[in-house]
Design a protein around this motif. Sequence first.
Motif, PDB file in Angstrom:
ATOM      1  N   ARG A  15       7.153  12.856   4.973  1.00 49.40           N
ATOM      2  CA  ARG A  15       5.816  12.785   4.796  1.00 49.40           C
ATOM      3  C   ARG A  15       5.506  11.451   3.853  1.00 49.40           C
ATOM      4  O   ARG A  15       6.192  11.216   2.855  1.00 49.40           O
ATOM      5  CB  ARG A  15       5.528  14.221   3.869  1.00 49.40           C
ATOM      6  N   CYS A  16       4.311  11.298   4.079  1.00 46.02           N
ATOM      7  CA  CYS A  16       3.845   9.938   3.386  1.00 46.02           C
ATOM      8  C   CYS A  16       3.322  10.557   2.166  1.00 46.02           C
ATOM      9  O   CYS A  16       2.530  11.382   1.987  1.00 46.02           O
ATOM     10  CB  CYS A  16       2.821   9.235   4.164  1.00 46.02           C
ATOM     11  N   ALA A  17       3.859   9.890   1.049  1.00 47.32           N
ATOM     12  CA  ALA A  17       3.577  10.281  -0.350  1.00 47.32           C
ATOM     13  C   ALA A  17       2.052  10.121  -0.686  1.00 47.32           C
ATOM     14  O   ALA A  17       1.409  10.833  -1.415  1.00 47.32           O
ATOM     15  CB  ALA A  17       4.412   9.933  -1.289  1.00 47.32           C
ATOM     16  N   ALA A  18       1.671   8.767  -0.262  1.00 44.82           N
ATOM     17  CA  ALA A  18       0.414   8.524  -0.504  1.00 44.82           C
ATOM     18  C   ALA A  18      -0.641   9.256   0.330  1.00 44.82           C
ATOM     19  O   ALA A  18      -1.863   9.662  -0.346  1.00 44.82           O
ATOM     20  CB  ALA A  18       0.301   6.888  -0.265  1.00 44.82           C
ATOM     21  N   CYS A  19      -0.684   9.401   1.302  1.00 44.31           N
ATOM     22  CA  CYS A  19      -1.491  10.087   2.317  1.00 44.31           C
ATOM     23  C   CYS A  19      -1.317  11.723   2.569  1.00 44.31           C
ATOM     24  O   CYS A  19      -2.309  12.187   3.234  1.00 44.31           O
ATOM     25  CB  CYS A  19      -1.719   9.393   3.830  1.00 44.31           C
ATOM     26  N   ASP A  20      -0.122  12.069   2.220  1.00 42.80           N
ATOM     27  CA  ASP A  20       0.168  13.394   2.455  1.00 42.80           C
ATOM     28  C   ASP A  20       0.185  13.642   4.112  1.00 42.80           C
ATOM     29  O   ASP A  20      -0.322  14.903   4.436  1.00 42.80           O
ATOM     30  CB  ASP A  20      -0.587  14.489   1.688  1.00 42.80           C
ATOM     31  N   VAL A  43       6.995   6.321  10.402  1.00 45.47           N
ATOM     32  CA  VAL A  43       5.960   5.679  10.199  1.00 45.47           C
ATOM     33  C   VAL A  43       4.705   6.487   9.959  1.00 45.47           C
ATOM     34  O   VAL A  43       4.327   7.624  10.342  1.00 45.47           O
ATOM     35  CB  VAL A  43       5.453   4.547  11.215  1.00 45.47           C
ATOM     36  N   CYS A  44       3.962   6.312   8.792  1.00 48.06           N
ATOM     37  CA  CYS A  44       2.717   6.983   8.631  1.00 48.06           C
ATOM     38  C   CYS A  44       1.611   6.588   9.472  1.00 48.06           C
ATOM     39  O   CYS A  44       1.141   5.483   9.546  1.00 48.06           O
ATOM     40  CB  CYS A  44       2.375   6.820   7.193  1.00 48.06           C
ATOM     41  N   PRO A  45       1.209   7.520  10.293  1.00 45.71           N
ATOM     42  CA  PRO A  45      -0.106   7.235  11.244  1.00 45.71           C
ATOM     43  C   PRO A  45      -1.204   6.844  10.407  1.00 45.71           C
ATOM     44  O   PRO A  45      -2.191   6.250  10.979  1.00 45.71           O
ATOM     45  CB  PRO A  45      -0.264   8.315  11.841  1.00 45.71           C
ATOM     46  N   GLN A  46      -1.537   7.101   9.164  1.00 45.11           N
ATOM     47  CA  GLN A  46      -2.633   6.939   8.328  1.00 45.11           C
ATOM     48  C   GLN A  46      -2.637   5.379   7.857  1.00 45.11           C
ATOM     49  O   GLN A  46      -3.514   4.676   7.924  1.00 45.11           O
ATOM     50  CB  GLN A  46      -2.687   7.718   7.120  1.00 45.11           C
ATOM     51  N   CYS A  47      -1.505   4.946   7.182  1.00 46.01           N
ATOM     52  CA  CYS A  47      -1.627   3.961   6.336  1.00 46.01           C
ATOM     53  C   CYS A  47      -0.563   2.891   6.610  1.00 46.01           C
ATOM     54  O   CYS A  47      -0.509   1.527   6.453  1.00 46.01           O
ATOM     55  CB  CYS A  47      -1.261   3.914   4.799  1.00 46.01           C
ATOM     56  N   GLY A  48       0.353   3.383   7.815  1.00 46.85           N
ATOM     57  CA  GLY A  48       1.221   2.347   8.395  1.00 46.85           C
ATOM     58  C   GLY A  48       2.536   2.169   7.752  1.00 46.85           C
ATOM     59  O   GLY A  48       3.229   1.250   8.053  1.00 46.85           O
TER      60      GLY A  48
HETATM   61 ZN   LIG Z   1       0.265   6.814   4.494  1.00 48.74          ZN
END
Ligand SMILES: [Zn+2]
Length: 71
Positions: A15-20, A43-48
């Motif tokens: 899980r991306c800590a920044a975007c959840d 890979v985070c689909p939101q922020c990459g």
């Molecule tokens: Zn992210």
Amino acid sequence: MSVITVPGTGAGGWRCAACDEDMVMKPVELTYLNSQFTVELPVCPQCGYVLIPEHLALGKMYQVEQLLEDK
Ligand SMILES: [Zn+2]
């Protein structure tokens, strides 16, 4: 070129800590020893943001080399 999968990075749960956001497994290009590898990493689909597994971040890339040799 085949995609390398790193043991311990699959099977979700990242899980991306920044975007959840739930991270998705994607092929990511890494350069090591003047060679380019395509490694499947979360890979985070939101922020990459790419999650580099600890054993890769610590420079223990011999695991990748071993994976390459197995091919
Ligand atoms: Zn992210």
